[in-house]
Design a protein around this motif. Structure first.
Motif, mmCIF file in Angstrom:
data_model
loop_
_atom_site.group_PDB
_atom_site.id
_atom_site.type_symbol
_atom_site.label_atom_id
_atom_site.label_comp_id
_atom_site.label_asym_id
_atom_site.label_seq_id
_atom_site.Cartn_x
_atom_site.Cartn_y
_atom_site.Cartn_z
ATOM 1 N N UNK A 66 7.491 16.311 11.715
ATOM 2 C CA UNK A 66 6.688 15.102 11.510
ATOM 3 C C UNK A 66 6.584 14.777 10.024
ATOM 4 N N UNK A 67 6.443 15.799 9.181
ATOM 5 C CA UNK A 67 6.377 15.576 7.734
ATOM 6 C C UNK A 67 7.679 14.971 7.214
ATOM 7 N N UNK A 81 2.880 6.784 6.037
ATOM 8 C CA UNK A 81 2.373 7.391 7.275
ATOM 9 C C UNK A 81 2.973 6.775 8.528
ATOM 10 N N UNK A 82 3.009 7.566 9.581
ATOM 11 C CA UNK A 82 3.474 7.117 10.890
ATOM 12 C C UNK A 82 2.404 7.446 11.918
ATOM 13 N N UNK A 83 2.528 6.847 13.089
ATOM 14 C CA UNK A 83 1.587 7.159 14.164
ATOM 15 C C UNK A 83 1.675 8.636 14.544
ATOM 16 N N UNK A 107 -7.296 3.619 -1.921
ATOM 17 C CA UNK A 107 -6.913 2.218 -1.745
ATOM 18 C C UNK A 107 -5.468 2.103 -1.234
ATOM 19 N N UNK A 108 -4.546 2.834 -1.871
ATOM 20 C CA UNK A 108 -3.142 2.777 -1.469
ATOM 21 C C UNK A 108 -2.932 3.366 -0.079
ATOM 22 N N UNK A 109 -3.647 4.443 0.222
ATOM 23 C CA UNK A 109 -3.510 5.082 1.530
ATOM 24 C C UNK A 109 -3.974 4.159 2.650
ATOM 25 N N UNK A 110 -5.079 3.464 2.430
ATOM 26 C CA UNK A 110 -5.575 2.549 3.454
ATOM 27 C C UNK A 110 -4.593 1.393 3.673
ATOM 28 N N UNK A 147 1.033 0.169 9.478
ATOM 29 C CA UNK A 147 1.582 0.728 10.717
ATOM 30 C C UNK A 147 0.495 0.849 11.795
ATOM 31 N N UNK A 148 -0.574 0.067 11.619
ATOM 32 C CA UNK A 148 -1.601 -0.012 12.650
ATOM 33 C C UNK A 148 -2.558 1.150 12.704
#
Length: 232
Positions: free
Chosen positions: A50-51, A58-60, A198-201, A207-208
């Motif tokens: 997954x990593x 990020x992915x679901x 901020x960037x992470x959000x 990607x929802x």
């Protein structure tokens, strides 16, 4: 008779912990450690496959893994607490429901990674995450505070990142400032937590995912890459 430190390591490993360390917390102010002299740091490695998939963000699947590992850590912490209580010792469980992130600094009173560095499990990278030789920063952490006299590790007080800036180059928010951590440095001197959040959000929203999660610095870390290479 098996000593308590060995028993905890054996039982927690059987339950799925990747690294377990014991820390002497005596150099940390009493109020920050709930007046407990020792800490147990528990790490669970994130799924390497997954990593490998979060190079661009990020992915679901990563979000699902993140939450699954957090739940697993809560269970491990509770199990460690039960063992300690059965032996007549106190245990303060630092589960996800107990730990409060302060809104003004995006930090906690006693970060899990502080307990981990005191236990000798790794150091703080330029991305402000714990870096371990076994898994890089592809781990999640939790802690237990206790009065049980445990066989503590040797604290790590200096970064081992050297001149590497892979996480700085990978970060979409320019959060790592490129400076190496040491035990006397405040996070603000080498990492901008506001920019990271901020960037992470923003990355997650694309990607929802309605959460503060990114992971690009984790995937980029050379120590993480060594872990991933072992599982390709």
């Amino acid at each position: 008779m098996e000593d308590l430190s060995s028993l905890l390591k054996k039982e927690l490993t059987k339950k799925g912990a990747s690294i377990i360390g014991f820390a002497d917390l005596s150099d940390i102010p009493l109020d920050k450690r709930n007046e407990m002299p020792y800490g147990i740091s528990i790490a669970v490695a994130l799924n390497p496959h997954i990593i490998l998939g979060i190079k661009n963000g990020p992915t679901q699947e990563y979000y699902g893994e993140y939450n699954k590992v957090n739940e697993h850590l809560d269970n491990l912490v509770k199990y460690a607490g039960k063992i300690l209580n059965d032996y007549g010792y106190k245990a303060i469980l630092k589960t996800t429901t107990e730990v409060v992130v302060e809104s003004n600094s995006y930090s906690t009173i006693l970060p899990h990674k502080t307990v981990a560095t005191r236990a000798g499990m790794g150091w703080i990278g330029k991305c402000a995450l714990l870096v371990t030789k076994e898994y890089g920063s592809a781990i999640r952490l939790s802690s237990v505070l206790t009065d049980a006299p445990l066989k503590v590790g040797t604290p790590i007080n200096e970064s081992q990142c050297g001149s590497c800036c892979a996480c700085k180059l990978a970060c979409p928010g320019n959060a790592p400032l490129g400076e190496n951590w040491n035990v006397n440095k405040h996070r603000e001197s080498f990492f901008n937590a506001y920019n990271c959040r901020k960037a992470a959000r923003e990355k997650a929203a694309k990607v929802g995912i309605n959460s503060t999660i990114c992971g690009k610095c984790i995937e980029a870390c050379p120590w993480t890459r060594k872990y991933l290479d072992r599982h390709k």
